[in-house]
Design a protein around this motif. Structure first.
Motif, PDB file in Angstrom:
ATOM      1  N   CYS A   1      -0.392  -0.654 -10.347  1.00 43.93           N
ATOM      2  CA  CYS A   1      -0.479   0.336  -9.490  1.00 43.93           C
ATOM      3  C   CYS A   1      -1.663   0.984  -9.601  1.00 43.93           C
TER       4      CYS A   1
ATOM      5  N   ASN B   1       1.880  -3.607  -6.640  1.00 36.24           N
ATOM      6  CA  ASN B   1       2.006  -5.057  -6.914  1.00 36.24           C
ATOM      7  C   ASN B   1       3.700  -5.367  -6.720  1.00 36.24           C
TER       8      ASN B   1
ATOM      9  N   ILE C   1      -6.787   3.273  -5.335  1.00 34.20           N
ATOM     10  CA  ILE C   1      -7.838   2.303  -4.184  1.00 34.20           C
ATOM     11  C   ILE C   1      -8.836   3.714  -3.846  1.00 34.20           C
TER      12      ILE C   1
ATOM     13  N   LEU D   1       0.933  -1.327   0.067  1.00 33.99           N
ATOM     14  CA  LEU D   1       0.062   0.130  -0.243  1.00 33.99           C
ATOM     15  C   LEU D   1       0.648   1.357  -0.217  1.00 33.99           C
TER      16      LEU D   1
ATOM     17  N   PHE E   1      -2.448   0.414  -4.064  1.00 33.98           N
ATOM     18  CA  PHE E   1      -2.339  -0.311  -3.939  1.00 33.98           C
ATOM     19  C   PHE E   1      -1.428  -1.028  -5.490  1.00 33.98           C
TER      20      PHE E   1
END
Length: 287
Positions: free
Chosen positions: A264, A247, A267, A228, A245
Motif C-alpha cells: 500500500c 495491490n 501517491i 485506489l 495505491f
C-alpha cells in the motif's frame, strides 16, 4: 510524494438529489450513477453528453416505500456486465448538539446512540446497458450477521461511526468479489479492515488490512493491478486526505511472508479547493 494534478470539471445537468452530499459515483458505458448519503434512497442515472452528464432517470433502491429511514448510501461499484452494487454504511450514530435546544436536552442528545437498520443493506441491481433501466434487483442484509460474529469487528458495532465505530464507506467489485472498505474502525498500529466477500455468500469472507497512517478508507475503486484508496479522518475533526495505491493483498507482516511494506503506497495528498475549509472537506471527498 507525488504531485496530484487538477482534472477538468464535469457538469451535472438536471435535478441531482442532494447534490451537496454526493457520497458515491459509478460509471457504466456512457452512464454515470450518483448516490447521496442524504437522499431518499434514490440513485440518479445520468448519460454522457460530450464532457457533461444529463439526468436520465431516478432509480429507487427499494420498491417497498412503506419502509422508513435512509439507507445512507456510501459506496457503489459496477462490474463489466452492468451489475451495480450499492452499500449502506452499516453504522450507528450519536445525536448532535443543537444550539436551538436547551442545555439539558443537549446533554440527553449527546447520550443517545441510534442504530438504523436500513443502513445494513447491500443492493444488487442488473442494468440494461442500452437504457440504464433496472432489469433485476436483489438485497442482502446478512452482512450485519457477519459483523456480529467477527471477533474483531463485533466490538465496534454499537460505537457511533464518527467515534471509531463500524462505518463502511468504500465498495469495489473485482472478479465477482466485493471489496468493502471501512472508514472505521482503525485498529492499533493504524490497520484498517477491508472485507473481501461475495454478494450471494457474505458469510464466506476474508479480512485484509491496509495501513493508512491513522486514517480510514473514505473511498475505494478498482484500477489496473490493484485499487485506489482515498484515506481521510475517521471522525469529524480536521485532517488531511490522501490518495493511496493498494495491490489488494493483506499488509500485515509476518516472518513467514514476503515484505509487505510496498503493498500500500502513498501517491500524494489531496489538496482542498481554496474555497473549501477543512471542516467542509468531509462532504467534498465522498463522505
Amino acid at each position: 510524494m507525488a504531485t496530484l494534478k487538477k482534472i477538468e470539471k464535469v457538469k451535472f445537468l438536471g435535478e441531482i438529489h442532494q447534490k451537496e452530499d454526493v457520497s458515491a459515483i459509478a460509471y457504466f458505458e456512457d452512464y454515470m450513477l450518483v448516490g447521496s448519503d442524504e437522499s431518499q434512497n434514490i440513485i440518479n442515472l445520468l448519460k454522457r453528453e460530450d464532457q457533461d452528464f444529463s439526468l436520465v432517470l431516478d432509480i429507487p433502491l427499494s420498491l417497498d416505500h412503506a419502509e422508513d429511514g435512509e439507507i445512507d448510501i456510501e459506496g457503489m461499484s459496477i462490474d463489466e456486465d452492468g451489475t451495480l452494487y450499492v452499500i449502506g454504511s452499516h453504522s450507528s450514530k450519536r445525536k448532535t448538539i443543537k444550539a436551538s435546544k436547551t442545555y439539558l436536552a443537549n446533554h440527553q442528545r449527546l447520550a443517545t446512540v441510534i442504530a438504523e437498520t436500513r443502513k445494513n443493506t447491500i443492493f444488487k441491481l442488473k442494468l440494461d446497458p442500452k437504457t440504464g433501466q433496472v432489469l433485476k434487483r436483489d438485497a442482502n442484509t446478512q452482512l450485519k450477521t457477519v459483523l456480529e460474529k467477527n471477533i474483531i469487528l463485533n466490538r465496534f458495532l454499537n460505537i457511533p461511526s464518527k467515534e471509531n465505530g463500524i462505518d463502511i464507506e468504500g465498495l469495489a467489485i473485482y472478479q465477482e468479489k466485493l471489496y468493502l472498505g471501512f472508514r472505521g474502525p482503525v485498529l492499533r498500529g493504524n490497520y484498517v479492515p477491508v472485507m473481501v466477500t461475495e454478494f450471494d455468500d457474505l458469510l464466506d469472507y476474508e479480512l485484509r488490512y491496509v495501513q493508512l497512517d491513522g486514517n480510514g478508507i473514505r473511498d475505494i475503486t478498482r484500477v489496473q493491478d490493484g485499487f485506489l484508496l482515498i484515506a481521510g479522518p475517521v471522525g469529524d475533526g480536521r485532517g488531511a486526505y490522501q490518495l493511496y495505491f493498494w495491490n489488494g493483498e493483506d499488509t500485515i507482516p509476518g516472518e513467514d511472508r514476503p515484505d509487505t511494506s510496498d503493498y500500500c503506497q502513498l501517491i500524494g495528498e489531496i489538496p482542498l479547493p481554496k474555497k473549501i475549509s477543512r471542516s467542509q472537506s468531509r462532504r467534498h471527498y465522498c463522505s
